[in-house]
Design a protein around this motif. Structure first.
Motif, PDB file in Angstrom:
ATOM      1  N   LEU A  49      40.928  41.411  45.255  1.00 18.85           N
ATOM      2  CA  LEU A  49      42.359  40.409  46.496  1.00 18.85           C
ATOM      3  C   LEU A  49      41.892  41.742  47.830  1.00 18.85           C
ATOM      4  CD1 LEU A  49      45.286  40.647  44.240  1.00 18.85           C
ATOM      5  CD2 LEU A  49      44.035  39.105  45.221  1.00 18.85           C
ATOM      6  N   GLN A  50      41.209  42.640  47.893  1.00 15.32           N
ATOM      7  CA  GLN A  50      41.321  42.926  49.226  1.00 15.32           C
ATOM      8  C   GLN A  50      39.390  43.051  50.092  1.00 15.32           C
ATOM      9  OE1 GLN A  50      42.120  45.005  46.835  1.00 15.32           O
ATOM     10  NE2 GLN A  50      44.214  45.223  47.195  1.00 15.32           N
ATOM     11  N   LYS A  51      39.146  42.668  48.939  1.00  6.16           N
ATOM     12  CA  LYS A  51      37.080  42.106  48.970  1.00  6.16           C
ATOM     13  C   LYS A  51      37.080  41.112  48.850  1.00  6.16           C
ATOM     14  CE  LYS A  51      36.335  47.315  49.412  1.00  6.16           C
ATOM     15  NZ  LYS A  51      37.523  48.181  49.139  1.00  6.16           N
ATOM     16  N   PRO A  52      37.693  39.578  49.243  1.00  3.81           N
ATOM     17  CA  PRO A  52      37.154  38.414  48.637  1.00  3.81           C
ATOM     18  C   PRO A  52      36.054  38.091  49.092  1.00  3.81           C
ATOM     19  CG  PRO A  52      38.452  38.754  50.539  1.00  3.81           C
ATOM     20  CD  PRO A  52      38.604  39.673  50.732  1.00  3.81           C
ATOM     21  N   GLY A  53      35.252  37.609  47.599  1.00  8.81           N
ATOM     22  CA  GLY A  53      33.807  37.195  48.034  1.00  8.81           C
ATOM     23  C   GLY A  53      33.009  37.899  47.831  1.00  8.81           C
ATOM     24  N   TYR A  54      33.167  39.176  46.934  1.00  8.99           N
ATOM     25  CA  TYR A  54      32.828  39.990  46.356  1.00  8.99           C
ATOM     26  C   TYR A  54      32.780  39.554  45.275  1.00  8.99           C
ATOM     27  CZ  TYR A  54      31.647  45.158  44.711  1.00  8.99           C
ATOM     28  OH  TYR A  54      30.482  45.442  43.687  1.00  8.99           O
ATOM     29  N   ALA A  55      30.827  39.241  44.985  1.00  8.89           N
ATOM     30  CA  ALA A  55      30.259  38.218  43.415  1.00  8.89           C
ATOM     31  C   ALA A  55      30.581  39.140  41.864  1.00  8.89           C
ATOM     32  CB  ALA A  55      29.506  38.286  43.652  1.00  8.89           C
ATOM     33  N   PHE A  56      30.556  40.735  42.220  1.00  9.22           N
ATOM     34  CA  PHE A  56      30.450  42.046  41.714  1.00  9.22           C
ATOM     35  C   PHE A  56      31.960  42.113  41.165  1.00  9.22           C
ATOM     36  CE2 PHE A  56      26.343  42.458  42.495  1.00  9.22           C
ATOM     37  CZ  PHE A  56      25.600  42.864  41.048  1.00  9.22           C
ATOM     38  N   GLY A  57      33.229  41.782  41.887  1.00  6.11           N
ATOM     39  CA  GLY A  57      34.444  41.664  41.529  1.00  6.11           C
ATOM     40  C   GLY A  57      34.837  40.508  40.124  1.00  6.11           C
ATOM     41  N   GLN A  58      33.972  39.454  40.153  1.00  3.46           N
ATOM     42  CA  GLN A  58      33.665  39.146  39.024  1.00  3.46           C
ATOM     43  C   GLN A  58      33.790  39.739  37.254  1.00  3.46           C
ATOM     44  OE1 GLN A  58      32.859  34.837  38.911  1.00  3.46           O
ATOM     45  NE2 GLN A  58      34.581  34.813  40.620  1.00  3.46           N
ATOM     46  N   LEU A  84      44.984  44.955  33.431  1.00  2.29           N
ATOM     47  CA  LEU A  84      43.736  43.976  33.587  1.00  2.29           C
ATOM     48  C   LEU A  84      44.361  43.770  35.051  1.00  2.29           C
ATOM     49  CD1 LEU A  84      43.324  42.046  29.886  1.00  2.29           C
ATOM     50  CD2 LEU A  84      41.821  43.446  31.420  1.00  2.29           C
ATOM     51  N   HIS A  85      42.944  44.231  35.568  1.00  2.00           N
ATOM     52  CA  HIS A  85      43.813  43.632  36.796  1.00  2.00           C
ATOM     53  C   HIS A  85      42.382  42.613  37.551  1.00  2.00           C
ATOM     54  CE1 HIS A  85      45.356  42.205  41.298  1.00  2.00           C
ATOM     55  NE2 HIS A  85      43.929  42.777  41.691  1.00  2.00           N
ATOM     56  N   THR A  86      42.053  41.631  37.306  1.00  2.00           N
ATOM     57  CA  THR A  86      41.011  40.214  37.181  1.00  2.00           C
ATOM     58  C   THR A  86      40.894  39.058  37.871  1.00  2.00           C
ATOM     59  OG1 THR A  86      38.991  40.205  36.614  1.00  2.00           O
ATOM     60  CG2 THR A  86      40.297  40.397  34.786  1.00  2.00           C
ATOM     61  N   PRO A  87      39.991  38.649  38.499  1.00  2.00           N
ATOM     62  CA  PRO A  87      40.214  37.058  38.277  1.00  2.00           C
ATOM     63  C   PRO A  87      39.661  36.366  37.768  1.00  2.00           C
ATOM     64  CG  PRO A  87      38.409  37.632  39.886  1.00  2.00           C
ATOM     65  CD  PRO A  87      38.244  39.346  39.589  1.00  2.00           C
ATOM     66  N   THR A 275      43.093  51.776  46.648  1.00  2.00           N
ATOM     67  CA  THR A 275      42.230  52.752  46.780  1.00  2.00           C
ATOM     68  C   THR A 275      41.367  51.794  47.106  1.00  2.00           C
ATOM     69  OG1 THR A 275      42.462  54.058  44.485  1.00  2.00           O
ATOM     70  CG2 THR A 275      40.241  53.300  44.874  1.00  2.00           C
ATOM     71  N   PHE A 276      41.216  50.011  46.471  1.00  2.00           N
ATOM     72  CA  PHE A 276      40.210  49.246  47.084  1.00  2.00           C
ATOM     73  C   PHE A 276      41.022  48.717  48.771  1.00  2.00           C
ATOM     74  CE2 PHE A 276      40.649  47.725  43.009  1.00  2.00           C
ATOM     75  CZ  PHE A 276      39.509  48.175  41.793  1.00  2.00           C
ATOM     76  N   ALA A 281      35.247  51.006  46.743  1.00  2.00           N
ATOM     77  CA  ALA A 281      35.607  50.694  45.980  1.00  2.00           C
ATOM     78  C   ALA A 281      35.790  49.542  45.657  1.00  2.00           C
ATOM     79  CB  ALA A 281      35.713  51.102  45.146  1.00  2.00           C
ATOM     80  N   GLY A 282      34.641  48.249  45.144  1.00  2.00           N
ATOM     81  CA  GLY A 282      35.307  46.972  44.789  1.00  2.00           C
ATOM     82  C   GLY A 282      35.632  46.769  43.226  1.00  2.00           C
ATOM     83  N   LYS A 283      34.663  47.427  42.481  1.00  2.00           N
ATOM     84  CA  LYS A 283      35.023  47.367  41.156  1.00  2.00           C
ATOM     85  C   LYS A 283      35.733  48.948  40.196  1.00  2.00           C
ATOM     86  CE  LYS A 283      34.154  44.233  38.207  1.00  2.00           C
ATOM     87  NZ  LYS A 283      32.971  43.265  37.029  1.00  2.00           N
ATOM     88  N   ILE A 284      36.428  49.301  39.289  1.00  2.00           N
ATOM     89  CA  ILE A 284      36.544  50.120  38.675  1.00  2.00           C
ATOM     90  C   ILE A 284      36.765  49.921  37.676  1.00  2.00           C
ATOM     91  CG2 ILE A 284      38.371  52.481  39.155  1.00  2.00           C
ATOM     92  CD1 ILE A 284      38.959  51.929  41.664  1.00  2.00           C
ATOM     93  N   ILE A 285      36.210  50.641  36.111  1.00  2.00           N
ATOM     94  CA  ILE A 285      36.623  50.988  34.874  1.00  2.00           C
ATOM     95  C   ILE A 285      36.517  52.168  34.845  1.00  2.00           C
ATOM     96  CG2 ILE A 285      36.072  50.154  32.936  1.00  2.00           C
ATOM     97  CD1 ILE A 285      33.924  48.512  33.526  1.00  2.00           C
ATOM     98  N   GLU A 286      38.027  53.044  34.806  1.00  2.00           N
ATOM     99  CA  GLU A 286      38.487  54.121  34.302  1.00  2.00           C
ATOM    100  C   GLU A 286      38.924  53.985  33.090  1.00  2.00           C
ATOM    101  OE1 GLU A 286      39.549  57.390  37.514  1.00  2.00           O
ATOM    102  OE2 GLU A 286      40.284  55.434  38.317  1.00  2.00           O
ATOM    103  N   ASN A 287      38.893  56.048  32.592  1.00  2.00           N
ATOM    104  CA  ASN A 287      40.280  56.339  31.497  1.00  2.00           C
ATOM    105  C   ASN A 287      40.866  57.044  31.910  1.00  2.00           C
ATOM    106  OD1 ASN A 287      38.997  58.283  30.921  1.00  2.00           O
ATOM    107  ND2 ASN A 287      37.389  57.862  29.475  1.00  2.00           N
ATOM    108  N   HIS A 288      41.796  57.608  30.912  1.00  2.00           N
ATOM    109  CA  HIS A 288      42.979  58.979  31.499  1.00  2.00           C
ATOM    110  C   HIS A 288      42.308  60.266  31.626  1.00  2.00           C
ATOM    111  CE1 HIS A 288      43.426  58.324  27.024  1.00  2.00           C
ATOM    112  NE2 HIS A 288      43.291  59.521  27.103  1.00  2.00           N
ATOM    113  N   HIS A 289      41.395  60.418  31.097  1.00  2.00           N
ATOM    114  CA  HIS A 289      40.525  61.395  31.425  1.00  2.00           C
ATOM    115  C   HIS A 289      40.183  61.931  32.444  1.00  2.00           C
ATOM    116  CE1 HIS A 289      42.025  63.004  27.340  1.00  2.00           C
ATOM    117  NE2 HIS A 289      40.885  62.582  26.892  1.00  2.00           N
TER     118      HIS A 289
END
Length: 298
Positions: A49-58, A84-87, A275-276, A281-289
């Motif tokens: 949403l903040q970085k439209p067209g960012y290919a690796f966002g998918q 989950l928050h993804t196009p 953050t975005f 940052a264009g994508k974040i995969i993060e756990n609660h730790h």
């Protein structure tokens, strides 16, 4: 829990105190969410949403590395809440990610959708035992696309061409021009992609959400039909709300039924959106730790 503006204010205060406010605030509320649920939490967030067209966002195969990093060291016996928050993105990558997560947690996986989980994101949500949504949450159709061209649309165009030519043979040159843009094998590829999407989601529903349901077959087929139906949904970007998801037969928990959970989920979501909006940052995969892999936009 703080609202959008208050989360931003907390980030600013921490930054002024010399901290990395964006990361600190995000991880604080991710940890509080885990304390509330008692389950592992992994956030799978795209900045589309903040970085439209960012290919690796998918959704793509590189995301597996992010999930492997996030799963490492977790207690797999307490299940997983996957935010989950993804196009959406690549169907095969989504299939592989779900396979990996089920190898790690079995089917004890719950999807939480604070705002948008579209296309392949909806498919991933369908692989979970339950989907947590609020009034602001949306899923979307998962009808396959080829470079933005809907596979269903291609088949519909061929069928229309056949019908029109039968009705008026003189229209052959016109329809030859229209359908001549497609490679001869493209029609078959479209059919296979639609069948594959159907088969994958049907299997996930049967073995997960409706595993012990005596009406699993009928419910799974109805959901697949509703979500892989370009003629019915009209457009691949169609936003389907919680009432739609319930109407299709999906198992949905409404965030509004647990105000504390609702506040925590939305606060976490606000933190990721900030953050975005305020970092590369264009994508974040993060756990609660706080174990995280971040992909940055150059």
């Amino acid at each position: 829990m703080p609202n959008w503006t208050q989360v931003l204010a907390e980030i600013i205060v921490r930054e002024q105190a010399g901290e990395n406010g964006i990361d600190a605030v995000r991880r604080k509320y991710l940890g509080l969410l885990q304390q509330k649920t008692g389950r592992n939490v992994i956030a799978y967030y795209s900045g589309f949403l903040q970085k439209p067209g960012y290919a690796f966002g998918q959704v793509n195969d590189d995301d597996k590395n992010g999930f492997m990093n996030a799963v490492h060291g977790l207690d797999r016996d307490i299940g997983l809440d996957l935010i989950l928050h993804t196009p959406g993105g690549d169907l095969s990558a989504a299939e592989s990610i779900v396979h990996y997560l089920r190898q790690m947690f079995g089917t004890n996986i719950r999807a939480i959708i604070p705002q948008l989980a579209m296309s392949a994101g909806t498919m991933i949500a369908c692989a979970c035992q339950e989907i947590v949504m609020g009034k602001q949450s949306n899923i979307g159709p998962f009808d396959p696309q080829f470079g933005g061209i809907p596979a269903h649309g291609v088949l519909e165009e061929f069928e229309k061409a056949i019908a029109e030519v039968k009705k008026d043979p003189l229209s052959v040159p016109i329809w030859q021009t229209i359908i001549g843009k497609y490679h001869p094998t493209f029609l078959g590829e479209c059919e296979k992609a639609i069948e594959l999407a159907d088969d994958i989601v049907y299997r996930w529903l049967m073995t997960g959400m409706f595993n012990t349901d005596p009406d699993a077959d009928e419910k799974s087929k109805n959901i697949v039909l509703a979500l892989n139906d370009h003629a019915g949904t009209k457009t691949h970007s169609r936003h389907l709300h919680i009432d739609d998801a319930v109407g299709f037969g999906l198992k949905v928990f409404q965030l509004e039924d647990d105000p504390e959970l609702q506040d925590l989920v939305l606060t976490v979501h606000h933190a990721y959106m900030h953050t975005f909006a305020n970092a590369t940052a264009g994508k974040i995969i993060e756990n609660h730790h706080g174990s995280v892999i971040v992909l940055h936009v150059q």
